[in-house]
Design an enzyme around this catalytic site. Structure first.
Site, PDB file in Angstrom:
ATOM      1  N   CYS A  36       0.809  -1.217   0.000  1.00 21.73           N
ATOM      2  CA  CYS A  36       0.000   0.000   0.000  1.00 21.73           C
ATOM      3  C   CYS A  36       0.840   1.264   0.000  1.00 21.73           C
ATOM      4  CB  CYS A  36      -0.846   0.056   1.271  1.00 21.73           C
ATOM      5  SG  CYS A  36      -2.156  -1.143   1.334  1.00 21.73           S
ATOM      6  N   CYS A  40      -3.124   4.857   2.554  1.00 25.76           N
ATOM      7  CA  CYS A  40      -4.214   3.907   2.281  1.00 25.76           C
ATOM      8  C   CYS A  40      -5.300   3.985   3.367  1.00 25.76           C
ATOM      9  CB  CYS A  40      -3.672   2.491   2.204  1.00 25.76           C
ATOM     10  SG  CYS A  40      -4.954   1.310   1.748  1.00 25.76           S
ATOM     11  N   CYS A  67      -2.370  -3.040  -3.653  1.00 26.26           N
ATOM     12  CA  CYS A  67      -3.658  -2.925  -2.976  1.00 26.26           C
ATOM     13  C   CYS A  67      -4.712  -2.371  -3.935  1.00 26.26           C
ATOM     14  CB  CYS A  67      -3.475  -1.977  -1.796  1.00 26.26           C
ATOM     15  SG  CYS A  67      -4.989  -1.457  -1.010  1.00 26.26           S
ATOM     16  N   CYS A  70      -5.827   1.565  -2.414  1.00 25.11           N
ATOM     17  CA  CYS A  70      -5.018   2.776  -2.616  1.00 25.11           C
ATOM     18  C   CYS A  70      -4.243   2.765  -3.938  1.00 25.11           C
ATOM     19  CB  CYS A  70      -4.057   2.973  -1.445  1.00 25.11           C
ATOM     20  SG  CYS A  70      -2.852   1.663  -1.273  1.00 25.11           S
TER      21      CYS A  70
HETATM   22 ZN   LIG Z   1      -3.887   0.082   0.275  1.00 25.77          ZN
END
Ligand SMILES: [Zn+2]
Length: 348
Positions: A36, A40, A67, A70
């Site tokens: 991330c 995030c 991810c 994000c």
């Molecule tokens: Zn994330």
């Protein structure tokens, strides 16, 4: 090598979602296999499960995946402006196969696109799109979504687009395969990326990384050998392997108990059974393996049988290296082979 800020400071920044740290670091979460951006909005991981890295390349090299919340690949400066249309293309084609002309129409030279994906993600653009899409759609079906719903979630324009993709992997469209006596398949998450698992009452018959190029031919061979349909669904061995794999990746399991349904030529079976005898944390060479099959000249054939293994990690073909210690090839990618060898040496 770029320096990272102190760990306390980075962990504090991710708890506060401080955007001043955007681009300074990324964090990988051991328990989910995801990485991330500092900002995030997903649930915050425990500190002991976090690994900080300076860039997305290192996150990929360690086997983490971006991810979905994000979208770390899209952060400023990570994707060069010229390559942005490639990601738009991947989103927009809805399950259709992307051809070179599509890439050219987006204003990008196909060879440049190929080099970019190979260098950055260690896989082809097609493999990247395929793994993402099929993974999403299969996850939908297993969670009880209708095929139509799974089709939408997976970015397929129509149910027929999804059925075609499924048929390319397994030959039988889902609607029909539900009525057959058949093998069951599921996508499993791993720190090295999603894996496709297939099981029948005889045991597990396939475990392979979803982005692997040979996965379609592996599935075709499987159907021929088992003469059965394959459909997403539950099976006790799929549940068992998911548990055992989690333990393996956590470092608490060095041998697997799930039954394996190995089928192949007598020579393949001989090689695969030798592979099963290589202990966790150890490696052997193609030459030694050839000697053990009783034919020192058979090094190439041994290498081939190794590559035809359908049970990644379980039948540990990643434990075979060249006599000089060079890693040599691995269907799932050399970085995964290195990761598995390092991981097993740490936990044995
Ligand atoms: Zn994330």
């Amino acid at each position: 090598m770029r320096m990272l800020p102190p760990i306390d400071e980075m962990y504090d920044a991710l708890l506060r979602r401080d955007d001043a740290y955007e681009g300074l670091f990324y964090f990988c979460v051991r328990t989910t296999g995801i990485f991330c951006r500092p900002t995030c909005s997903a649930r915050k991981p425990k500190r002991k499960n976090v690994i900080f890295v300076p860039n997305v390349e290192e996150a990929f090299a360690r086997g983490y995946r971006p991810c979905k919340v994000c979208r770390p690949l899209e952060s400023a400066g990570q994707i060069p402006a010229w390559a942005a249309p490639l990601f738009e293309l991947a989103e927009s084609v809805n399950g259709k196969r992307i051809v070179d002309q599509d890439i050219r129409n987006a204003g990008i030279e196909p060879t440049r696109a190929r080099r970019f994906f190979k260098q950055r993600y260690g896989m082809t653009f097609h493999a990247f799109c395929r793994a993402e899409r099929l993974g999403k759609a299969m996850a939908g079906i297993q969670n009880g979504t209708s095929i139509e719903g799974a089709v939408l979630d997976g970015g397929y324009q129509s149910a027929s687009g999804f059925r075609e993709a499924f048929a390319r992997l397994f030959g039988t469209p889902p609607a029909k395969s539900r009525e057959l006596e058949c093998l069951r398949t599921e996508i499993l998450e791993s720190p090295l990326g999603p894996m496709l698992a297939v099981a029948g009452d005889g045991g597990l018959c396939l475990l392979e990384f979803l982005d692997r190029r040979a996965i379609e031919s592996q599935c075709a061979v499987l159907q021929r050998l088992f003469n059965a349909g394959v459909a997403p669904g539950e099976h006790r061995y799929l549940i068992q392997i998911q548990e055992e794999l989690s333990e393996y990746f956590a470092g608490s399991r060095t041998e697997f108990d799930v039954p394996l349904d190995l089928r192949g030529t007598p020579f393949q079976l001989k090689v695969w059974k030798k592979l099963l005898k290589i202990p966790h944390g150890k490696t052997t060479s193609y030459a030694r393996l050839a000697q053990q099959t009783g034919n020192p000249q058979a090094r190439r054939a041994v290498g081939r049988a190794n590559g035809q293994n359908r049970l990644a990690i379980l039948v540990p073909c990643h434990r075979v290296v060249r006599s000089d210690g060079n890693l040599c090839g691995y269907g799932g990618g050399l970085w995964r082979k290195q990761w598995l060898i390092d991981h097993e040496r740490q936990h044995c």
